[in-house]
Design a protein around this motif. Structure first.
Motif, PDB file in Angstrom:
ATOM      1  N   LEU A 179       3.756  -0.687   3.355  1.00 13.72           N
ATOM      2  CA  LEU A 179       3.256   0.210   4.398  1.00 13.72           C
ATOM      3  C   LEU A 179       3.986   0.021   5.728  1.00 13.72           C
ATOM      4  O   LEU A 179       4.008   0.930   6.564  1.00 13.72           O
ATOM      5  CB  LEU A 179       1.750   0.004   4.602  1.00 13.72           C
ATOM      6  N   MET A 241       3.741   6.530  -2.338  1.00 17.62           N
ATOM      7  CA  MET A 241       4.167   6.372  -0.948  1.00 17.62           C
ATOM      8  C   MET A 241       5.485   7.068  -0.633  1.00 17.62           C
ATOM      9  O   MET A 241       5.932   7.078   0.517  1.00 17.62           O
ATOM     10  CB  MET A 241       4.263   4.871  -0.613  1.00 17.62           C
ATOM     11  N   ASN A 307      -4.313   5.277  -0.520  1.00 17.61           N
ATOM     12  CA  ASN A 307      -4.824   6.273   0.426  1.00 17.61           C
ATOM     13  C   ASN A 307      -5.895   5.696   1.348  1.00 17.61           C
ATOM     14  O   ASN A 307      -6.013   6.086   2.506  1.00 17.61           O
ATOM     15  CB  ASN A 307      -5.381   7.474  -0.333  1.00 17.61           C
ATOM     16  N   LYS A 310      -4.022   4.070   4.072  1.00 16.94           N
ATOM     17  CA  LYS A 310      -3.385   5.075   4.920  1.00 16.94           C
ATOM     18  C   LYS A 310      -4.393   5.676   5.899  1.00 16.94           C
ATOM     19  O   LYS A 310      -4.084   5.964   7.041  1.00 16.94           O
ATOM     20  CB  LYS A 310      -2.760   6.183   4.058  1.00 16.94           C
ATOM     21  N   ARG A 311      -5.639   5.864   5.387  1.00 20.94           N
ATOM     22  CA  ARG A 311      -6.684   6.435   6.246  1.00 20.94           C
ATOM     23  C   ARG A 311      -7.095   5.478   7.360  1.00 20.94           C
ATOM     24  O   ARG A 311      -7.568   5.877   8.392  1.00 20.94           O
ATOM     25  CB  ARG A 311      -7.908   6.811   5.402  1.00 20.94           C
TER      26      ARG A 311
END
Length: 311
Positions: A179, A241, A307, A310-311
């Protein structure tokens, strides 16, 4: 179902949350137990399970108790605290006449390498200190059931992954790094197959076991997705990703040196046998007993996990 009270010990942990979600879906009465955190919208009791009186208070009135707590990843802390916690929870459940559902892991099996695949009857001669503690507390619970003190069932999870699970090896070594644009790092051979459990499946499976009288007095491997290598997992993460990373292997000599200075690395080193050999858990017993249970495919689970971060 009327009159039941389901108490979740470790309610804000990775699997405890999933247990609560499944209990809510079934519209069952719930009590959450945590040392300090509070679960929004659910009766929450703060208790330290190392204290018998607090454990008893938290479990009073329960019909089903889910022991899903996690302790710091330290062999010494496990050795000192897990037997005391297990004894307190067993005694409190005995007093409340509550059923006890225990979330366990795979560490009690040994010696390495394990059978391929390994089932619930595998030899229990663990090579790690943490594994020895897991065997002690598993035996404590089964003996309590055999002696008639409590009705108990054990659900064993493989290494787990899932939404917002920061203590998963798939987050620590892979997703967290990817990430921020860094290559994932592997502790072991990247082409050795391994099985993983999805936390939401674990929660559903534990409640499923809890509500089936025929499961008690037994040990059950919680369902896993198909066995995968690190290389295959990184491909799946890359796909979600839209990246193109490859996993790099951390040399063992580097891990040993790091273990001298970093306690968490030292704790990981004794578990590296799981990365050195094929490590495939057999969940056939559970699948045969509950043929309608839907296991989450890895591709779906890893997407949900990524996800969530990511949120």
């Amino acid at each position: 179902m009327n009159g039941e009270l389901h108490v979740v010990l470790g309610a804000t942990g990775s699997v405890g949350k999933s247990v609560i979600e499944e209990l809510q879906a079934r519209k069952l009465k719930i009590r959450a137990v945590e040392r300090s955190k509070t679960v929004k919208g659910i009766e929450t009791i703060h208790a330290d399970l190392l204290d018998f009186d607090q454990a008893t208070y938290a479990i009073t009135g329960a019909t089903h108790v889910y022991l899903c707590i996690g302790l710091p990843y330290s062999a010494l802390i496990w050795k000192e605290q897990w037997p005391l916690i297990m004894n307190n929870v067993i005694s409190a459940c005995e007093k409340a006449e509550a059923r006890l559902i225990f979330l366990d892991n795979m560490y009690l099996y040994g010696p390495a390498p394990l059978s391929v695949p390994f089932n619930e009857k595998h030899t229990r001669n663990p090579v790690s200190e943490k594994g020895k503690t897991r065997k002690i507390i598993s035996d404590m619970l089964l003996n309590a059931h055999e002696s008639g003190r409590v009705k108990a069932v054990i659900g064993r999870s493989a290494d787990f992954y899932g939404p917002n699970v920061i203590n998963s090896p798939l987050y620590i070594s892979f997703i967290e790094r990817m990430l921020i644009g860094k290559a994932p790092q592997s502790l072991g051979n990247t082409n050795i197959k391994h099985t993983y459990s999805y936390t939401n499946d674990n929660g559903r499976a534990l409640v499923t076991l809890a509500l089936d009288d025929s499961t008690y007095g037994q040990e059950w491997h919680l369902p896993v997705s198909r066995a995968m290598t690190i290389d295959e997992i990184v491909v799946e993460i890359n796909s979600v990703m839209n990246t193109n990373f490859k996993a790099t292997l951390i040399p063992r000599i580097i891990l040993k040196i790091m273990g001298i200075f970093i306690p968490n690395i030292k704790e990981v080193n004794e578990m590296l046998y799981q990365s050195d050999f094929i490590y495939i858990m057999n969940d056939e017993k559970f699948r045969k007993h509950f043929p309608d249970f839907k296991v989450t495919e890895f591709e779906i689970g890893i997407r949900e996990m990524i996800n969530s971060f990511k949120r």
